[in-house]
Design a protein around this motif. Structure first.
Motif, PDB file in Angstrom:
ATOM      1  N   SER A 308     -18.235 -12.882  18.954  1.00 20.66           N
ATOM      2  CA  SER A 308     -17.390 -12.749  17.763  1.00 20.66           C
ATOM      3  C   SER A 308     -17.800 -11.474  17.036  1.00 20.66           C
ATOM      4  CB  SER A 308     -17.523 -13.982  16.864  1.00 20.66           C
ATOM      5  OG  SER A 308     -18.852 -14.136  16.431  1.00 20.66           O
ATOM      6  N   ALA A 309     -16.938 -11.021  16.124  1.00 20.96           N
ATOM      7  CA  ALA A 309     -17.194  -9.725  15.481  1.00 20.96           C
ATOM      8  C   ALA A 309     -16.418  -9.630  14.173  1.00 20.96           C
ATOM      9  CB  ALA A 309     -16.782  -8.590  16.428  1.00 20.96           C
ATOM     10  N   ASP A 310     -16.627  -8.515  13.476  1.00 25.05           N
ATOM     11  CA  ASP A 310     -15.857  -8.201  12.265  1.00 25.05           C
ATOM     12  C   ASP A 310     -15.161  -6.860  12.503  1.00 25.05           C
ATOM     13  OD1 ASP A 310     -17.262 -10.360  11.210  1.00 25.05           O
ATOM     14  OD2 ASP A 310     -18.700  -9.112  10.129  1.00 25.05           O
ATOM     15  N   ALA A 311     -13.959  -6.714  11.940  1.00 27.02           N
ATOM     16  CA  ALA A 311     -13.242  -5.447  12.056  1.00 27.02           C
ATOM     17  C   ALA A 311     -12.516  -5.150  10.754  1.00 27.02           C
ATOM     18  CB  ALA A 311     -12.234  -5.516  13.201  1.00 27.02           C
ATOM     19  N   ILE A 312     -12.434  -3.855  10.434  1.00 29.86           N
ATOM     20  CA  ILE A 312     -11.738  -3.404   9.225  1.00 29.86           C
ATOM     21  C   ILE A 312     -10.569  -2.522   9.655  1.00 29.86           C
ATOM     22  CG2 ILE A 312     -11.937  -1.924   7.174  1.00 29.86           C
ATOM     23  CD1 ILE A 312     -14.945  -2.635   7.139  1.00 29.86           C
ATOM     24  N   VAL A 313      -9.371  -2.786   9.123  1.00 28.31           N
ATOM     25  CA  VAL A 313      -8.251  -1.876   9.398  1.00 28.31           C
ATOM     26  C   VAL A 313      -7.888  -1.136   8.115  1.00 28.31           C
ATOM     27  CG1 VAL A 313      -7.347  -3.392  11.188  1.00 28.31           C
ATOM     28  CG2 VAL A 313      -6.436  -3.559   8.860  1.00 28.31           C
ATOM     29  N   LEU A 353     -14.074   6.616  -3.232  1.00 26.77           N
ATOM     30  CA  LEU A 353     -13.720   7.824  -3.993  1.00 26.77           C
ATOM     31  C   LEU A 353     -12.903   8.815  -3.164  1.00 26.77           C
ATOM     32  CD1 LEU A 353     -17.250   8.335  -5.601  1.00 26.77           C
ATOM     33  CD2 LEU A 353     -15.247   7.209  -6.617  1.00 26.77           C
ATOM     34  N   TRP A 354     -12.735   8.523  -1.859  1.00 27.93           N
ATOM     35  CA  TRP A 354     -12.046   9.484  -1.010  1.00 27.93           C
ATOM     36  C   TRP A 354     -10.567   9.520  -1.349  1.00 27.93           C
ATOM     37  CZ3 TRP A 354     -14.719   7.725   4.191  1.00 27.93           C
ATOM     38  CH2 TRP A 354     -16.084   8.048   4.109  1.00 27.93           C
ATOM     39  N   GLU A 355      -9.980  10.715  -1.172  1.00 25.18           N
ATOM     40  CA  GLU A 355      -8.566  10.938  -1.518  1.00 25.18           C
ATOM     41  C   GLU A 355      -7.624  10.266  -0.518  1.00 25.18           C
ATOM     42  OE1 GLU A 355      -7.753  13.692  -4.307  1.00 25.18           O
ATOM     43  OE2 GLU A 355      -9.373  12.235  -4.606  1.00 25.18           O
ATOM     44  N   ASN A 356      -8.104  10.115   0.744  1.00 28.91           N
ATOM     45  CA  ASN A 356      -7.165   9.750   1.817  1.00 28.91           C
ATOM     46  C   ASN A 356      -6.989   8.240   1.985  1.00 28.91           C
ATOM     47  OD1 ASN A 356      -9.764   9.436   2.652  1.00 28.91           O
ATOM     48  ND2 ASN A 356      -9.554  10.502   4.600  1.00 28.91           N
ATOM     49  N   GLN A 357      -6.839   7.523   0.856  1.00 30.20           N
ATOM     50  CA  GLN A 357      -6.621   6.069   0.919  1.00 30.20           C
ATOM     51  C   GLN A 357      -5.245   5.791   1.528  1.00 30.20           C
ATOM     52  OE1 GLN A 357      -9.111   3.987  -0.125  1.00 30.20           O
ATOM     53  NE2 GLN A 357     -10.358   5.699  -0.856  1.00 30.20           N
ATOM     54  N   LEU A 358      -5.133   4.688   2.263  1.00 27.35           N
ATOM     55  CA  LEU A 358      -3.847   4.319   2.864  1.00 27.35           C
ATOM     56  C   LEU A 358      -3.107   3.355   1.939  1.00 27.35           C
ATOM     57  CD1 LEU A 358      -4.834   3.773   6.608  1.00 27.35           C
ATOM     58  CD2 LEU A 358      -4.257   5.873   5.410  1.00 27.35           C
ATOM     59  N   SER A 359      -1.784   3.288   2.114  1.00 26.93           N
ATOM     60  CA  SER A 359      -0.994   2.395   1.262  1.00 26.93           C
ATOM     61  C   SER A 359      -1.234   0.938   1.656  1.00 26.93           C
ATOM     62  CB  SER A 359       0.492   2.721   1.409  1.00 26.93           C
ATOM     63  OG  SER A 359       0.926   2.272   2.688  1.00 26.93           O
ATOM     64  N   GLU A 360      -0.975   0.042   0.701  1.00 25.58           N
ATOM     65  CA  GLU A 360      -1.133  -1.395   0.973  1.00 25.58           C
ATOM     66  C   GLU A 360      -0.199  -1.828   2.106  1.00 25.58           C
ATOM     67  OE1 GLU A 360      -3.547  -3.328  -0.249  1.00 25.58           O
ATOM     68  OE2 GLU A 360      -4.201  -1.548  -1.350  1.00 25.58           O
ATOM     69  N   GLU A 361       1.002  -1.216   2.181  1.00 23.61           N
ATOM     70  CA  GLU A 361       1.970  -1.590   3.229  1.00 23.61           C
ATOM     71  C   GLU A 361       1.371  -1.304   4.611  1.00 23.61           C
ATOM     72  OE1 GLU A 361       3.504  -1.284  -0.413  1.00 23.61           O
ATOM     73  OE2 GLU A 361       3.097   0.605   0.611  1.00 23.61           O
ATOM     74  N   VAL A 362       0.826  -0.103   4.772  1.00 19.71           N
ATOM     75  CA  VAL A 362       0.253   0.275   6.073  1.00 19.71           C
ATOM     76  C   VAL A 362      -0.902  -0.664   6.413  1.00 19.71           C
ATOM     77  CG1 VAL A 362      -1.053   2.067   7.318  1.00 19.71           C
ATOM     78  CG2 VAL A 362       0.970   2.688   5.969  1.00 19.71           C
ATOM     79  N   LYS A 363      -1.759  -0.918   5.412  1.00 16.46           N
ATOM     80  CA  LYS A 363      -2.926  -1.780   5.668  1.00 16.46           C
ATOM     81  C   LYS A 363      -2.481  -3.176   6.104  1.00 16.46           C
ATOM     82  CE  LYS A 363      -5.253  -0.707   1.756  1.00 16.46           C
ATOM     83  NZ  LYS A 363      -6.375  -0.403   0.817  1.00 16.46           N
TER      84      LYS A 363
END
Length: 446
Positions: A308-313, A353-363
């Motif tokens: 088993s594992a953990d993953a972040i998208v 603090l990074w500028e390149n955050q993704l939108s909630e829709e994409v996530k």
């Protein structure tokens, strides 16, 4: 100071570490003469043990607190405590936001609950978030289960993953001595526990901070050495451990798991992303190739092991192509279970603090696609149990079907079968599997 006829309630958010801390704090409260109650509205002392990994856990704490703060205006002798990671991170700001609070305490202070409460009962509002050296823990946890128990082997974490607040809220790595861990396990064995899960935020780092080196310059105490040291504790039939970090996971550890009969065939090794550039931005310190090699080694020594594992998208800057590399890893490896999360920025971490955050829709789109694949692969992995005879440690009644009991196989698959909990609780039962689902099994006792 004893608190006669007072009742307490604890709500726990987040990880197994928090569950273990809550059990310790419940043990302290019971030693002080308080009695556990299921309904927080009946309690005179309420403790929220909090988690900052995800936003919604934090929001929940605030909404629960709001309700009890209102109650406190009518019942001024109600004691309100926030413990754990939100407490560590927010500290005095939490007191300012919810002035009804009596005590705000970070996770490192769990063993000091009694002293801190004496201060509260003397009329003070207390904030305990300063870093301390964790004293050897002799408090007796009130275990939620009578069958399985957590045992901490190392507190804190020295890694600096760019998305994670754990090092700032749980402090630097502090390993307990092998003797202290073994003594706690022996006590659990005497009390009738059958299974122990050894816990560490980064368990493979165990022993690095303990004094002593071998003639070849390596550490005297490694997690693998610890497994050999505690393996034969009387009464304990099964040993599990979590969480492993791919950067430190060794072939020697896999061999020990293959050799030691009590160590269960289940490995929880988070990979977080299947893309090397994302892994680098996360500061994870390994590549997807290295991760795949670890899994290959496990399957070489223990072909049937569950992984088993953990993953972040949706990590900042993750492209569609990089996300597809995560899908590819999940497709190739075939996990038995995978905890997935869409990235959420945590205060005080570099990635927030990074500028390149993704939108909630994409996530949320990526999370759904990943979860769909996880379910498909888990269903495929479950097929191998069909018709097999598995050893199940009975833990509890099946809440949805009271004539059934439930427990776990050695590979950590939840399994249900007909039986009487009063006779079977805590027993290892051979069960023939008759029905498989992605994350659980049903069978007949033999």
């Amino acid at each position: 100071m004893t608190q006669t006829h007072r009742r307490y309630h604890i709500t726990t958010f987040g990880c197994q570490m928090n569950k273990a801390d809550s059990e310790r704090m419940a043990g302290i409260l019971e030693d002080m003469g308080l009695e556990f109650v299921e309904d927080p509205n009946q309690a005179d002392l309420i403790l929220y043990n909090t988690c900052t990994i995800r936003d919604n856990a934090e929001q929940k704490v605030y909404s629960y607190l709001g309700r009890q703060a209102k109650r406190k205006q009518e019942q001024p002798d109600l004691t309100l405590i926030v413990a754990g990671c939100v407490a560590q991170q927010e500290g005095e700001a939490l007191m300012r936001r919810v002035p009804e609070l009596d005590l705000v305490m970070g996770p490192q202070h769990a063993n000091r609950l009694q002293d801190l409460l004496e201060d509260v009962f003397a009329g003070n509002q207390v904030v305990a978030t300063e870093p301390i050296h964790i004293m050897e823990d002799i408090t007796k946890p009130r275990r939620d289960s009578r069958v399985t128990a957590w045992v901490n082997v190392i507190y804190g974490c020295n890694e600096r993953c760019t998305y994670c607040v754990v090092p700032s809220v749980r402090g630097v790595e502090q390993s307990r001595t092998p003797e202290a861990i073994r003594a706690e396990m022996e006590e659990l064995g005497r009390q009738g526990y059958k299974e122990v899960t050894l816990l560490g935020q980064n368990i493979d780092a165990y022993g690095r901070d303990l004094p002593g080196t071998k003639p070849n310059g390596s550490h005297l105490h490694t997690f693998t050495d610890l497994l050999y040291f505690v393996h034969d504790v009387p009464g304990i039939e099964r040993i599990r451990f979590a969480t492993s970090h791919p950067r430190y996971f060794t072939e020697r550890l896999i061999r020990a798991c293959a050799e030691l009969p009590k160590v269960c065939e289940h490995f929880h090794i988070p990979f977080q992303s299947g893309d090397n550039d994302v892994l680098k931005a996360m500061a994870r310190g390994y590549t997807h190739e290295k991760y795949r090699q670890i899994i290959d080694k496990i399957r070489y020594y223990i072909p049937d092991a569950a992984i088993s594992a953990d993953a972040i998208v949706g990590f900042p800057g993750e492209t569609e192509e990089q996300f597809e590399n995560t899908l590819k890893l999940v497709e190739d490896i075939g996990f038995d279970q995978l905890n997935t999360a869409a990235y959420s920025p945590r205060p005080g971490t570099p990635a927030a603090l990074w500028e390149n955050q993704l939108s909630e829709e994409v996530k949320s789109d990526r999370l759904q696609r990943l979860n769909h694949l996880v379910g498909t692969k888990a269903a495929e992995r479950s097929q191998r149990y069909m018709g097999r005879i598995e050893e199940v440690l009975v833990e509890d009644i099946n809440p949805k079907q009271p004539t059934q009991v439930m427990g776990r196989t050695r590979s950590n698959r939840l399994t249900f079968f007909d039986g009487d909990i009063n006779q079977l609780k805590g027993h290892l039962i051979k069960v023939k599997i008759t029905e498989v689902r992605p994350f659980s099994l049903t069978g007949q006792p033999i």
